[in-house]
Write a protein that holds these residues in place. Structure first.
Motif, PDB file in Angstrom:
ATOM      1  N   TYR A 174       0.759  -0.870  -0.012  1.00  0.00           N
ATOM      2  CA  TYR A 174      -0.088   0.258   0.179  1.00  0.00           C
ATOM      3  C   TYR A 174       1.155   1.306   0.103  1.00  0.00           C
ATOM      4  O   TYR A 174       1.673   1.162   0.835  1.00  0.00           O
ATOM      5  CB  TYR A 174      -1.109   0.023   1.244  1.00  0.00           C
ATOM      6  N   ASN A 175       0.411   2.175  -0.806  1.00  0.00           N
ATOM      7  CA  ASN A 175       0.951   3.631  -0.450  1.00  0.00           C
ATOM      8  C   ASN A 175       0.491   3.994   0.847  1.00  0.00           C
ATOM      9  O   ASN A 175      -0.568   3.118   1.839  1.00  0.00           O
ATOM     10  CB  ASN A 175       0.395   4.399  -1.844  1.00  0.00           C
ATOM     11  N   TRP A 227       3.800   2.791  -2.232  1.00  0.00           N
ATOM     12  CA  TRP A 227       4.142   1.348  -1.729  1.00  0.00           C
ATOM     13  C   TRP A 227       5.836   0.716  -1.728  1.00  0.00           C
ATOM     14  O   TRP A 227       6.015   0.182  -0.295  1.00  0.00           O
ATOM     15  CB  TRP A 227       3.117   0.382  -2.285  1.00  0.00           C
ATOM     16  N   ASP A 228       6.392   0.915  -2.450  1.00  0.00           N
ATOM     17  CA  ASP A 228       7.990   0.336  -1.867  1.00  0.00           C
ATOM     18  C   ASP A 228       8.938   1.643  -1.722  1.00  0.00           C
ATOM     19  O   ASP A 228       9.974   1.453  -2.107  1.00  0.00           O
ATOM     20  CB  ASP A 228       7.741  -0.223  -3.735  1.00  0.00           C
ATOM     21  N   GLY A 229       8.698   2.551  -1.518  1.00  0.00           N
ATOM     22  CA  GLY A 229       8.803   4.089  -1.123  1.00  0.00           C
ATOM     23  C   GLY A 229      10.299   4.160  -2.826  1.00  0.00           C
ATOM     24  O   GLY A 229      11.109   5.476  -2.778  1.00  0.00           O
ATOM     25  N   SER A 230       9.256   4.344  -3.640  1.00  0.00           N
ATOM     26  CA  SER A 230      10.344   4.192  -4.761  1.00  0.00           C
ATOM     27  C   SER A 230      10.017   6.319  -5.144  1.00  0.00           C
ATOM     28  O   SER A 230      10.180   6.985  -5.912  1.00  0.00           O
ATOM     29  CB  SER A 230       9.888   4.007  -5.736  1.00  0.00           C
ATOM     30  N   ASP A 242      10.981  20.466   1.031  1.00  0.00           N
ATOM     31  CA  ASP A 242      12.616  20.880   1.273  1.00  0.00           C
ATOM     32  C   ASP A 242      12.475  20.840   3.523  1.00  0.00           C
ATOM     33  O   ASP A 242      13.877  21.161   3.510  1.00  0.00           O
ATOM     34  CB  ASP A 242      12.442  22.455   1.091  1.00  0.00           C
ATOM     35  N   ARG A 243      11.679  20.154   3.499  1.00  0.00           N
ATOM     36  CA  ARG A 243      11.518  20.593   5.155  1.00  0.00           C
ATOM     37  C   ARG A 243      11.254  19.186   5.917  1.00  0.00           C
ATOM     38  O   ARG A 243      11.840  18.548   7.016  1.00  0.00           O
ATOM     39  CB  ARG A 243      10.745  21.723   5.919  1.00  0.00           C
ATOM     40  N   PHE A 244      10.265  19.022   4.975  1.00  0.00           N
ATOM     41  CA  PHE A 244      10.096  17.416   5.836  1.00  0.00           C
ATOM     42  C   PHE A 244      10.160  16.161   5.072  1.00  0.00           C
ATOM     43  O   PHE A 244      10.829  16.461   3.524  1.00  0.00           O
ATOM     44  CB  PHE A 244       8.411  17.192   6.016  1.00  0.00           C
ATOM     45  N   ALA A 245      10.198  14.772   5.183  1.00  0.00           N
ATOM     46  CA  ALA A 245      11.019  14.147   4.646  1.00  0.00           C
ATOM     47  C   ALA A 245      10.436  12.595   5.143  1.00  0.00           C
ATOM     48  O   ALA A 245      10.008  12.217   6.282  1.00  0.00           O
ATOM     49  CB  ALA A 245      12.101  13.609   4.683  1.00  0.00           C
ATOM     50  N   ILE A 246       9.432  12.279   3.887  1.00  0.00           N
ATOM     51  CA  ILE A 246       8.235  11.241   4.514  1.00  0.00           C
ATOM     52  C   ILE A 246       9.346   9.541   4.073  1.00  0.00           C
ATOM     53  O   ILE A 246       9.920   9.615   3.118  1.00  0.00           O
ATOM     54  CB  ILE A 246       7.326  11.245   3.564  1.00  0.00           C
ATOM     55  N   SER A 247       9.689   8.330   5.046  1.00  0.00           N
ATOM     56  CA  SER A 247      10.146   6.905   4.513  1.00  0.00           C
ATOM     57  C   SER A 247       9.301   6.317   4.560  1.00  0.00           C
ATOM     58  O   SER A 247       8.414   5.965   5.623  1.00  0.00           O
ATOM     59  CB  SER A 247      11.357   7.461   4.963  1.00  0.00           C
ATOM     60  N   ARG A 248       9.658   4.907   4.315  1.00  0.00           N
ATOM     61  CA  ARG A 248       9.049   4.043   5.162  1.00  0.00           C
ATOM     62  C   ARG A 248       9.979   3.086   5.525  1.00  0.00           C
ATOM     63  O   ARG A 248      11.001   2.539   4.727  1.00  0.00           O
ATOM     64  CB  ARG A 248       7.924   3.672   4.138  1.00  0.00           C
ATOM     65  N   GLU A 249       9.417   2.355   5.775  1.00  0.00           N
ATOM     66  CA  GLU A 249      10.393   0.584   6.847  1.00  0.00           C
ATOM     67  C   GLU A 249       9.012  -0.383   6.788  1.00  0.00           C
ATOM     68  O   GLU A 249       8.340  -1.127   7.910  1.00  0.00           O
ATOM     69  CB  GLU A 249      11.077   0.846   8.202  1.00  0.00           C
ATOM     70  N   ASN A 250       8.843  -0.834   5.509  1.00  0.00           N
ATOM     71  CA  ASN A 250       8.024  -2.399   5.580  1.00  0.00           C
ATOM     72  C   ASN A 250       8.236  -3.646   6.522  1.00  0.00           C
ATOM     73  O   ASN A 250       7.486  -3.680   6.667  1.00  0.00           O
ATOM     74  CB  ASN A 250       8.441  -2.355   3.788  1.00  0.00           C
ATOM     75  N   ALA A 251      10.065  -3.940   6.814  1.00  0.00           N
ATOM     76  CA  ALA A 251       9.953  -4.497   7.110  1.00  0.00           C
ATOM     77  C   ALA A 251       9.582  -4.699   8.844  1.00  0.00           C
ATOM     78  O   ALA A 251       8.843  -5.507   9.792  1.00  0.00           O
ATOM     79  CB  ALA A 251      11.476  -4.947   7.310  1.00  0.00           C
ATOM     80  N   LYS A 252       9.145  -3.392   9.150  1.00  0.00           N
ATOM     81  CA  LYS A 252       9.229  -2.580  10.629  1.00  0.00           C
ATOM     82  C   LYS A 252       7.347  -3.120  10.297  1.00  0.00           C
ATOM     83  O   LYS A 252       6.295  -1.816  11.419  1.00  0.00           O
ATOM     84  CB  LYS A 252       9.411  -1.584  11.278  1.00  0.00           C
ATOM     85  N   ASN A 253       6.904  -2.415   9.252  1.00  0.00           N
ATOM     86  CA  ASN A 253       5.591  -1.726   9.172  1.00  0.00           C
ATOM     87  C   ASN A 253       5.082  -0.432   9.886  1.00  0.00           C
ATOM     88  O   ASN A 253       4.629  -0.106   9.976  1.00  0.00           O
ATOM     89  CB  ASN A 253       4.652  -2.701   9.857  1.00  0.00           C
ATOM     90  N   THR A 254       6.276   0.428   9.429  1.00  0.00           N
ATOM     91  CA  THR A 254       6.145   1.861   9.746  1.00  0.00           C
ATOM     92  C   THR A 254       6.703   2.937   8.641  1.00  0.00           C
ATOM     93  O   THR A 254       7.081   2.534   7.558  1.00  0.00           O
ATOM     94  CB  THR A 254       7.105   2.159  11.109  1.00  0.00           C
TER      95      THR A 254
END
Length: 125
Positions: A36-37, A57-60, A70-82
């Motif tokens: 999921y996105n 969904w894949d962080g791409s 330029d101030r915020f950054a979104i990321s994901r750690e799918n292995a941690k469901n976070t």
């Protein structure tokens, strides 16, 4: 699906916070977060919920509101469901309750299927 946002707090202008959103599935359901996105929105008192950032969904790919790019950054750690939202150089106008949502990669709340309870971010001048 259950989503739980955390990491909010009170900071002075120019400070930083990192929000986390953990996803978990209800017993008996099949849920794979990496399918999921996901996105972050925020809602200030008396205002509508507004888009902040989204991640594929894949962080791409990522997508930001003009006010936070330029101030915020979104990321994901799918292995941690976070998913994470690193917020730097915070401004008083960033004060709001922040929510994570699942399913969309857009500015529209209707594209997101599930929401978690929010976490309060307060920025003082």
């Amino acid at each position: 699906v259950q989503l739980q946002a955390s990491g909010g707090g009170s900071v002075q202008a120019g400070g930083s916070l990192r929000l986390s959103c953990a996803a978990s599935r209800r017993a008996g359901s099949v849920f794979i977060m990496s399918d999921y996105n996901m996105g972050w929105f925020r809602q200030a008192p008396g205002k509508e919920r507004e888009f902040v950032a989204a991640v594929k969904w894949d962080g791409s790919a990522t997508y930001y509101a003009d006010s936070v790019e330029d101030r915020f950054a979104i990321s994901r750690e799918n292995a941690k469901n976070t998913i994470l939202l690193q917020m730097d150089n915070l401004k008083p106008e960033d004060t709001a309750v922040y929510y994570c949502g699942i399913g969309g990669f857009s500015r529209s709340t209707i594209d997101y299927t599930y929401w978690g309870p929010g976490t309060q971010v307060t920025v003082s001048s």
